[in-house]
Design a protein around this motif. Structure first.
Motif, short mmCIF file in Angstrom:
data_model
loop_
_atom_site.label_atom_id
_atom_site.label_comp_id
_atom_site.label_asym_id
_atom_site.label_seq_id
_atom_site.Cartn_x
_atom_site.Cartn_y
_atom_site.Cartn_z
N LEU A 1 -4.19 53.44 -2.17
CA LEU A 1 -3.75 52.17 -1.60
C LEU A 1 -3.36 51.18 -2.70
O LEU A 1 -2.36 50.46 -2.58
CB LEU A 1 -4.87 51.59 -0.74
CG LEU A 1 -4.53 50.44 0.19
CD1 LEU A 1 -3.53 50.89 1.24
CD2 LEU A 1 -5.79 49.93 0.85
N ALA A 2 -4.12 51.17 -3.78
CA ALA A 2 -3.80 50.29 -4.90
C ALA A 2 -2.48 50.69 -5.55
O ALA A 2 -1.67 49.83 -5.92
CB ALA A 2 -4.93 50.31 -5.93
N LYS B 1 9.44 44.25 -3.06
CA LYS B 1 9.32 42.91 -2.48
C LYS B 1 10.62 42.45 -1.90
O LYS B 1 11.66 42.81 -2.18
CB LYS B 1 8.85 41.92 -3.52
CG LYS B 1 7.44 42.21 -3.94
CD LYS B 1 6.95 41.17 -4.92
CE LYS B 1 5.54 41.51 -5.32
NZ LYS B 1 4.94 40.56 -6.15
N ARG C 1 -0.02 52.24 -4.06
CA ARG C 1 1.06 51.88 -3.11
C ARG C 1 1.38 50.40 -3.20
O ARG C 1 2.54 50.00 -3.23
CB ARG C 1 0.63 52.23 -1.69
CG ARG C 1 1.75 51.98 -0.68
CD ARG C 1 1.20 51.96 0.69
NE ARG C 1 0.43 50.73 0.84
CZ ARG C 1 0.20 50.15 2.00
NH1 ARG C 1 0.64 50.68 3.11
NH2 ARG C 1 -0.51 49.06 2.07
N ASN C 2 0.35 49.58 -3.28
CA ASN C 2 0.58 48.13 -3.37
C ASN C 2 1.16 47.73 -4.72
O ASN C 2 1.86 46.73 -4.82
CB ASN C 2 -0.71 47.38 -3.10
CG ASN C 2 -1.12 47.44 -1.66
OD1 ASN C 2 -0.30 47.71 -0.79
ND2 ASN C 2 -2.39 47.24 -1.39
N LEU C 3 0.85 48.51 -5.76
CA LEU C 3 1.38 48.18 -7.08
C LEU C 3 2.89 48.39 -7.14
O LEU C 3 3.61 47.59 -7.74
CB LEU C 3 0.69 49.05 -8.13
CG LEU C 3 1.08 48.84 -9.58
CD1 LEU C 3 0.66 47.45 -10.04
CD2 LEU C 3 0.45 49.89 -10.45
N LYS D 1 4.99 48.47 -4.54
CA LYS D 1 5.61 48.03 -3.31
C LYS D 1 6.83 47.16 -3.61
O LYS D 1 6.80 46.29 -4.47
CB LYS D 1 4.59 47.23 -2.50
CG LYS D 1 4.97 46.99 -1.08
CD LYS D 1 3.78 46.31 -0.40
CE LYS D 1 4.02 46.25 1.08
NZ LYS D 1 2.88 45.61 1.76
#
Length: 93
Positions: free
Chosen positions: A84-85, A93, A87-89, A91
């Motif tokens: 999850l980290a 914008k 994926r968020n890194l 991502k």
């Protein structure tokens, strides 16, 4: 007025450690790493180590199985949060 102990706790701890025979148990390290990886094929490999390292009788066996389940759940949660980290890194914008 507060009095300090005559022997610091560090020296007592160091004294206790000198009487302990510390050894690295590679089979225990291997078992822990196999349990930490959430891949289904590695469970069969760790079963042979489990039989050699831990008892299969009574209350100890139940407690050990519960500890393994908790350890596996925490490992799976850690892998999920790591993914999850990542994926968020990355991502967009």
């Amino acid at each position: 007025m507060c009095t300090s102990p005559t022997v610091p706790a560090v020296f007592i701890f160091q004294r206790l450690l000198t009487h302990v025979d510390c050894q690295i148990r590679y089979d225990l390290i291997q078992f822990t790493l196999l349990q930490a990886l959430p891949l289904p094929g590695l469970d069969k490999w760790s079963d042979s180590l489990r039989c050699d390292l831990f008892p299969d009788e009574g209350c100890k066996s139940v407690a050990f199985t519960a500890a393994l389940m908790i350890h596996k759940a925490i490992s799976l949660l850690a892998v999920f949060l790591f993914g999850l980290a990542l994926r968020n890194l990355f991502k967009m914008k």
